[in-house]
Write an enzyme that holds these catalytic residues in place. Structure first.
Site, PDB file in Angstrom:
ATOM      1  N   ASN A  43       2.161  -5.091  -3.223  1.00 34.86           N
ATOM      2  CA  ASN A  43       0.756  -5.405  -2.964  1.00 34.86           C
ATOM      3  C   ASN A  43      -0.031  -4.121  -2.692  1.00 34.86           C
ATOM      4  OD1 ASN A  43      -1.204  -7.579  -2.398  1.00 34.86           O
ATOM      5  ND2 ASN A  43      -1.167  -6.860  -0.266  1.00 34.86           N
ATOM      6  N   GLU A  91      -6.113 -10.620  -1.440  1.00 33.08           N
ATOM      7  CA  GLU A  91      -6.930 -10.386  -0.233  1.00 33.08           C
ATOM      8  C   GLU A  91      -8.407 -10.319  -0.587  1.00 33.08           C
ATOM      9  OE1 GLU A  91      -5.471  -7.118   2.175  1.00 33.08           O
ATOM     10  OE2 GLU A  91      -3.379  -7.599   1.718  1.00 33.08           O
ATOM     11  N   ASP A 109     -12.172 -10.223  -0.983  1.00 35.72           N
ATOM     12  CA  ASP A 109     -13.453 -10.313  -0.282  1.00 35.72           C
ATOM     13  C   ASP A 109     -14.420  -9.374  -0.989  1.00 35.72           C
ATOM     14  OD1 ASP A 109     -12.410  -7.918   0.822  1.00 35.72           O
ATOM     15  OD2 ASP A 109     -12.258  -8.736   2.854  1.00 35.72           O
ATOM     16  N   GLU A 137       0.800  -1.241   0.000  1.00 35.31           N
ATOM     17  CA  GLU A 137       0.000   0.000   0.000  1.00 35.31           C
ATOM     18  C   GLU A 137       0.823   1.277   0.000  1.00 35.31           C
ATOM     19  OE1 GLU A 137      -2.811  -0.294   3.205  1.00 35.31           O
ATOM     20  OE2 GLU A 137      -3.838  -1.999   2.295  1.00 35.31           O
ATOM     21  N   HIS A 192     -10.296  -6.008  -2.392  1.00 35.13           N
ATOM     22  CA  HIS A 192     -11.370  -5.799  -1.410  1.00 35.13           C
ATOM     23  C   HIS A 192     -12.486  -5.079  -2.163  1.00 35.13           C
ATOM     24  CE1 HIS A 192      -8.948  -7.177   1.888  1.00 35.13           C
ATOM     25  NE2 HIS A 192      -7.993  -6.320   1.595  1.00 35.13           N
TER      26      HIS A 192
HETATM   27  C1  XIL Z   1      -6.391  -6.192   8.235  1.00 33.75           C
HETATM   28  C2  XIL Z   1      -6.724  -7.374   9.142  1.00 33.75           C
HETATM   29  O1  XIL Z   1      -7.651  -8.198   8.473  1.00 33.75           O
HETATM   30  C3  XIL Z   1      -7.309  -6.879  10.451  1.00 33.75           C
HETATM   31  O2  XIL Z   1      -7.453  -7.970  11.363  1.00 33.75           O
HETATM   32  C4  XIL Z   1      -6.424  -5.808  11.067  1.00 33.75           C
HETATM   33  O3  XIL Z   1      -7.055  -5.280  12.216  1.00 33.75           O
HETATM   34  C5  XIL Z   1      -6.144  -4.704  10.076  1.00 33.75           C
HETATM   35  O4  XIL Z   1      -5.569  -5.265   8.897  1.00 33.75           O
HETATM   36  N1  XIL Z   1      -5.031  -4.523   3.608  1.00 33.75           N
HETATM   37  C6  XIL Z   1      -4.035  -5.357   4.066  1.00 33.75           C
HETATM   38  C7  XIL Z   1      -4.291  -6.236   5.231  1.00 33.75           C
HETATM   39  O5  XIL Z   1      -2.981  -5.443   3.436  1.00 33.75           O
HETATM   40  O6  XIL Z   1      -3.133  -6.440   6.012  1.00 33.75           O
HETATM   41  C8  XIL Z   1      -5.412  -5.698   6.093  1.00 33.75           C
HETATM   42  O7  XIL Z   1      -5.695  -6.666   7.107  1.00 33.75           O
HETATM   43  C9  XIL Z   1      -6.625  -5.387   5.271  1.00 33.75           C
HETATM   44  C10 XIL Z   1      -6.310  -4.325   4.246  1.00 33.75           C
END
Ligand code: XIL
Length: 297
Positions: free
Chosen positions: A169, A232, A234, A127, A205
């Site tokens: 990422n 990641e 969802d 990020e 996401h």
């Molecule tokens: C999130 C986790 O799922 C949570 O449990 C934590 O509180 C915060 O981080 N992008 C990412 C992940 O790269 O590491 C994040 O994970 C979600 C967004």
């Protein structure tokens, strides 16, 4: 094939889930994880605050629980994440300049060395690009150490674990937009100058829509000579969840260099989001989205 992992393996890909170490003792959770997935990533346990709570003092206990669970079952492991503006330990948040740069590179070296040989792909930097239309870097304490912090991190990671694929990422990179193009230009520059980078992770996401050029965006990165991974995934429930999962899966399978998909949790009750974005419901049952992914693999 009757499971996500076995179905993905038919085309040489993996299908993974983000795992929380403290849930491994939940038998329903472990049953689903062990049955369906052939890759894992630590949801939080390999982040900077977890692995180096005090400067120079490392704790790999919970990361090791996840790695051991995976390796004893033949699952591969994604490493997440060596450097990120968020979830830094307090001591690093308060640092700047060359002291922070040195601490950050030391962190990369120590963590990647500890897990050397055990990690399929590392998210070396997470990020680092800004949202919005600038296409530029996100402001952070790491960015303020100099624009070359990302390449320094990748070089350190390569030296520490030459066998791991090294990924950049990020999120909101789900189509061809200013942010994804900024990352694309960085990767193209790294490849031209011999900075070691092997893959880009697309967090994915997602809400209720998917960019129509999601696959085309993956393909343009692959055409730079790197792998791409969905890291990641969802998807908000309620707005075509199953069809968006299906389209993401089909997009990955249509891109030769898309090597695997990871969903960010197992059951909806395990998610960091409250909008039931995963493939298994709160009782551990397969959702419509699960069936759409399995059929698409
Ligand atoms: C999130 C986790 O799922 C949570 O449990 C934590 O509180 C915060 O981080 N992008 C990412 C992940 O790269 O590491 C994040 O994970 C979600 C967004």
């Amino acid at each position: 094939a009757t499971t996500l992992g076995a179905a993905a393996a038919q085309s040489g890909r993996y299908f993974g889930a983000a795992v929380a170490a403290n849930r491994l003792s939940d038998s329903q959770y472990a049953t689903i994880l062990n049955r369906e997935f052939n890759s894992v990533v630590a949801e939080n346990e390999m982040k900077w605050d977890a692995t180096e709570p005090q400067q120079g003092v490392f704790n790999f206990t919970n990361g090791d629980r996840i790695v051991n669970h995976a390796s004893s079952r033949g699952m591969s492991v994604r490493g997440h994440a060596l450097l990120w503006h968020a979830q830094q330990p307090g001591w690093a948040q308060n640092m700047s300049g060359s002291a922070l740069r040195n601490a950050a590179i030391n962190h990369v070296t120590r963590v990647a060395s500890y897990y050397r040989g055990k990690i399929h792909s590392w998210d070396v930097v997470n990020e680092a690009f800004a949202d919005g239309g600038s296409g530029g870097r996100r402001d952070s304490n790491l960015q303020r150490t100099g624009n070359d912090w990302i390449e320094a991190a990748f070089r350190a990671a390569r030296a520490a674990d030459p066998g791991a694929k090294l990924c950049y990422n990020d999120y909101n990179t789900d189509g061809i937009n200013a942010k994804s193009t900024g990352i694309y230009n960085m990767v193209r520059d790294f490849k031209a100058r011999g900075v070691p980078i092997d893959c880009v992770g697309f967090q994915s996401h997602l809400g209720t829509t998917l960019a129509s050029d999601y696959q085309a965006n993956l393909q343009r990165f692959a055409d730079l000579g790197i792998d791409v991974q969905i890291t990641e995934l969802d998807v908000e429930q309620g707005g075509n969840q199953a069809s968006i999962y299906e389209r993401v899966t089909r997009a990955c399978l249509a891109v030769t260099r898309c090597t695997g998909i990871t969903v960010w949790g197992v059951r909806d009750s395990d998610s960091w989001r409250s909008d039931n974005p995963l493939l298994f419901d709160r009782s551990g049952n397969k959702k419509a989205a699960y069936n759409s992914v399995l059929n698409a693999l």
